[in-house]
Design a protein around this motif. Structure first.
Motif, PDB file in Angstrom:
ATOM      1  N   PRO A 123      16.843  36.461  16.567  1.00 11.58           N
ATOM      2  CA  PRO A 123      16.261  36.035  17.840  1.00 11.58           C
ATOM      3  C   PRO A 123      16.216  37.125  18.905  1.00 11.58           C
ATOM      4  CG  PRO A 123      18.442  35.086  17.548  1.00 11.58           C
ATOM      5  CD  PRO A 123      18.081  35.757  16.255  1.00 11.58           C
ATOM      6  N   HIS A 124      17.056  38.135  18.779  1.00  6.20           N
ATOM      7  CA  HIS A 124      17.065  39.192  19.791  1.00  6.20           C
ATOM      8  C   HIS A 124      15.880  40.153  19.654  1.00  6.20           C
ATOM      9  CE1 HIS A 124      20.839  37.813  21.358  1.00  6.20           C
ATOM     10  NE2 HIS A 124      21.334  37.820  20.144  1.00  6.20           N
ATOM     11  N   SER A 125      15.054  39.935  18.614  1.00  2.00           N
ATOM     12  CA  SER A 125      13.849  40.763  18.482  1.00  2.00           C
ATOM     13  C   SER A 125      12.800  40.360  19.510  1.00  2.00           C
ATOM     14  CB  SER A 125      13.274  40.664  17.069  1.00  2.00           C
ATOM     15  OG  SER A 125      12.796  39.362  16.813  1.00  2.00           O
ATOM     16  N   LEU A 126      13.063  39.284  20.212  1.00  2.94           N
ATOM     17  CA  LEU A 126      12.201  38.875  21.326  1.00  2.94           C
ATOM     18  C   LEU A 126      12.956  39.100  22.631  1.00  2.94           C
ATOM     19  CD1 LEU A 126      10.655  35.535  20.057  1.00  2.94           C
ATOM     20  CD2 LEU A 126       9.456  37.649  20.565  1.00  2.94           C
ATOM     21  N   GLY A 127      12.334  39.835  23.530  1.00  2.80           N
ATOM     22  CA  GLY A 127      12.899  40.015  24.853  1.00  2.80           C
ATOM     23  C   GLY A 127      12.596  38.799  25.712  1.00  2.80           C
ATOM     24  N   PRO A 150      12.581  44.999   9.891  1.00  6.02           N
ATOM     25  CA  PRO A 150      13.860  45.463   9.331  1.00  6.02           C
ATOM     26  C   PRO A 150      14.147  44.781   7.986  1.00  6.02           C
ATOM     27  CG  PRO A 150      14.111  44.848  11.634  1.00  6.02           C
ATOM     28  CD  PRO A 150      12.745  44.397  11.206  1.00  6.02           C
ATOM     29  N   ASP A 151      14.992  45.401   7.235  1.00  8.08           N
ATOM     30  CA  ASP A 151      15.394  44.888   5.930  1.00  8.08           C
ATOM     31  C   ASP A 151      16.128  43.550   6.065  1.00  8.08           C
ATOM     32  OD1 ASP A 151      17.672  45.031   3.560  1.00  8.08           O
ATOM     33  OD2 ASP A 151      15.732  45.890   2.985  1.00  8.08           O
ATOM     34  N   LEU A 152      16.061  42.742   5.016  1.00 10.24           N
ATOM     35  CA  LEU A 152      16.743  41.443   5.031  1.00 10.24           C
ATOM     36  C   LEU A 152      18.249  41.573   5.185  1.00 10.24           C
ATOM     37  CD1 LEU A 152      14.782  39.434   2.326  1.00 10.24           C
ATOM     38  CD2 LEU A 152      14.685  39.175   4.818  1.00 10.24           C
ATOM     39  N   THR A 153      18.797  42.727   4.901  1.00 13.84           N
ATOM     40  CA  THR A 153      20.246  42.921   5.065  1.00 13.84           C
ATOM     41  C   THR A 153      20.669  42.883   6.527  1.00 13.84           C
ATOM     42  OG1 THR A 153      20.007  45.331   5.104  1.00 13.84           O
ATOM     43  CG2 THR A 153      20.435  44.290   2.947  1.00 13.84           C
ATOM     44  N   THR A 154      19.698  42.918   7.445  1.00 10.29           N
ATOM     45  CA  THR A 154      20.024  42.867   8.870  1.00 10.29           C
ATOM     46  C   THR A 154      20.148  41.432   9.382  1.00 10.29           C
ATOM     47  OG1 THR A 154      17.724  42.947   9.622  1.00 10.29           O
ATOM     48  CG2 THR A 154      18.835  45.058   9.264  1.00 10.29           C
ATOM     49  N   LEU A 155      19.893  40.447   8.507  1.00 10.57           N
ATOM     50  CA  LEU A 155      20.078  39.051   8.931  1.00 10.57           C
ATOM     51  C   LEU A 155      21.503  38.831   9.384  1.00 10.57           C
ATOM     52  CD1 LEU A 155      18.264  36.928   6.192  1.00 10.57           C
ATOM     53  CD2 LEU A 155      17.814  36.886   8.638  1.00 10.57           C
ATOM     54  N   PRO A 156      21.706  38.059  10.441  1.00  7.85           N
ATOM     55  CA  PRO A 156      23.082  37.759  10.854  1.00  7.85           C
ATOM     56  C   PRO A 156      23.759  36.925   9.763  1.00  7.85           C
ATOM     57  CG  PRO A 156      21.477  36.823  12.408  1.00  7.85           C
ATOM     58  CD  PRO A 156      20.722  37.478  11.326  1.00  7.85           C
TER      59      PRO A 156
END
Length: 162
Positions: A123-127, A150-156
């Motif tokens: 969600p932080h990809s939206l300002g 970004p790669d799926l490994t960046t999912l929280p």
């Protein structure tokens, strides 16, 4: 079909490319740019309050307005060239997120790029402006990454595991 492409410096090419890839060529495309009116106003006020009113040619607010207009014109011209098809141009001024939502009234699609942290998915990809527009748009929204996602490994991590 009426499509609005919200153009922001730094991310506008992704929006134009998305229109080219996902919108029929016969659609009515509107390139939208919104200028925040508050910044030149602050400069006008600072100049008048601190430096007096005797030399309006030195007012930095006027210079900021001129630079903003020139920059917006160049951005719109570059976007129209990249689109390589018929389009209308719409320049608005005011609170950016509210102007975008208002401009999208009656549209069939609004195209915008992520405007937050683009290093990871989530969600932080939206300002704040992008989040407001996505939450309040009166039409369907096509949300694009301005660069490869970004790669799926960046999912929280899932709740309770992080």
């Amino acid at each position: 079909m009426r499509v609005i492409a919200w153009l922001v410096e730094g991310t506008w090419p992704a929006c134009v490319d998305a229109v080219r890839a996902h919108v029929p060529r016969d659609a009515e495309v509107v390139l939208l740019h919104v200028s925040e009116r508050g910044v030149p106003g602050l400069a006008h006020g600072a100049f008048a309050g601190l430096l007096g009113r005797g030399h309006p040619e030195r007012d930095p607010g006027t210079r900021l307005e001129d630079l903003g207009t020139t920059s917006a014109d160049a951005l719109m011209e570059a976007a129209a060239r990249r689109l390589d098809g018929p389009c209308a141009r719409l320049e608005r001024g005011g609170r950016v997120e509210r102007e975008v939502v208002a401009a999208a009234a009656g549209a069939d699609l609004l195209v915008l790029a992520r405007d937050g942290n683009r290093d990871r998915l989530g969600p932080h990809s939206l300002g704040p402006a992008g989040r407001f527009v996505v939450d309040h748009a009166p039409c369907p929204v096509l949300l694009v990454w301005p660069e490869p996602a970004p790669d799926l490994t960046t999912l929280p991590p899932p709740p309770g595991r992080g």
